[in-house]
Design an enzyme around this catalytic site. Structure first.
Site, mmCIF file in Angstrom:
data_model
loop_
_atom_site.group_PDB
_atom_site.id
_atom_site.type_symbol
_atom_site.label_atom_id
_atom_site.label_comp_id
_atom_site.label_asym_id
_atom_site.label_seq_id
_atom_site.Cartn_x
_atom_site.Cartn_y
_atom_site.Cartn_z
ATOM 1 C CG ASN A 85 -1.756 -0.878 1.221
ATOM 2 O OD1 ASN A 85 -2.221 -2.093 0.333
ATOM 3 N ND2 ASN A 85 -2.322 -1.743 2.446
ATOM 4 C CD GLN A 92 2.350 3.980 3.289
ATOM 5 O OE1 GLN A 92 2.110 4.713 1.892
ATOM 6 N NE2 GLN A 92 3.498 4.067 4.017
ATOM 7 C CG HIS A 98 4.332 -1.627 5.640
ATOM 8 N ND1 HIS A 98 4.633 -0.326 5.409
ATOM 9 C CD2 HIS A 98 3.169 -2.429 5.198
ATOM 10 C CE1 HIS A 98 3.010 -0.331 5.634
ATOM 11 N NE2 HIS A 98 2.468 -1.725 5.405
HETATM 12 P P1 AMP Z 1 -0.592 -0.231 5.734
HETATM 13 O O1 AMP Z 1 -2.188 0.154 6.133
HETATM 14 O O2 AMP Z 1 -0.226 -1.167 4.887
HETATM 15 O O3 AMP Z 1 -0.172 0.715 6.078
HETATM 16 O O4 AMP Z 1 -0.293 -1.930 6.923
HETATM 17 C C1 AMP Z 1 0.041 -1.710 8.142
HETATM 18 C C2 AMP Z 1 0.227 -2.457 8.839
HETATM 19 O O5 AMP Z 1 0.807 -2.862 10.421
HETATM 20 C C3 AMP Z 1 -1.818 -3.472 9.048
HETATM 21 O O6 AMP Z 1 -2.447 -4.420 8.313
HETATM 22 C C4 AMP Z 1 -1.595 -3.882 10.686
HETATM 23 O O7 AMP Z 1 -2.216 -4.621 10.894
HETATM 24 C C5 AMP Z 1 -0.512 -3.729 11.259
HETATM 25 N N1 AMP Z 1 0.552 -3.162 12.166
HETATM 26 C C6 AMP Z 1 0.306 -1.909 13.178
HETATM 27 N N2 AMP Z 1 1.063 -1.527 13.992
HETATM 28 C C7 AMP Z 1 1.700 -3.426 14.001
HETATM 29 C C8 AMP Z 1 2.152 -3.573 15.289
HETATM 30 N N3 AMP Z 1 2.531 -2.937 16.342
HETATM 31 N N4 AMP Z 1 2.765 -5.317 15.377
HETATM 32 C C9 AMP Z 1 2.822 -6.011 13.632
HETATM 33 N N5 AMP Z 1 1.874 -5.036 12.584
HETATM 34 C C10 AMP Z 1 1.004 -3.983 13.127
#
Ligand code: AMP
Length: 112
Positions: A85, A92, A98
């Protein structure tokens, strides 16, 4: 970056289920999995998104380690999906570049 949650995980300031780590790349389980296997892989160096990445070699390493990890975890047999994303409108939520590595039966509903 001090206020970046993924940088805090990388520095082990907050916990995560780390699955793979080397000098440049880290992979850990997503806290809210959207599939049977849902891992996040990222460079340890902070880039706020793919759009801000400034080093071609780190993107190559990220994709390479994704392939290697998928193989190690036995995901390649049935298939897997990767998603990056990029930007708010694309969904995102965490602004540290990531990649989502997703795999499992439940992915059938997840096609674009
Ligand atoms: P995005 O929407 O591509 O920015 O994805 C962010 C992702 O990070 C989401 O799927 C969340 O569930 C994940 N996320 C947020 N905080 C944490 C955390 N502390 N540990 C693991 N995953 C996380």
């Amino acid at each position: 970056m001090t206020d970046c949650i993924f940088c805090q995980i990388i520095k082990k300031e907050i916990p995560a289920q780390i699955i793979y780590e080397d000098e440049k790349i880290i992979a850990f389980k997503d806290i809210q999995p959207k599939a049977q296997t849902h891992l996040l892989l990222m460079p340890k160096q902070h880039f706020s998104s793919l759009a801000e990445a400034s080093q071609p070699e780190i993107l190559g390493q990220l994709l390479w380690q994704t392939k290697e990890l998928a193989h190690k975890l036995g995901l390649a047999k049935n298939g897997y999906k990767i998603i990056i994303n990029t930007g708010k409108e694309a969904g995102q939520a965490v602004f540290h570049l990531h990649l989502h590595l997703l795999s499992g039966d439940d992915l059938k509903e997840f096609n674009i």
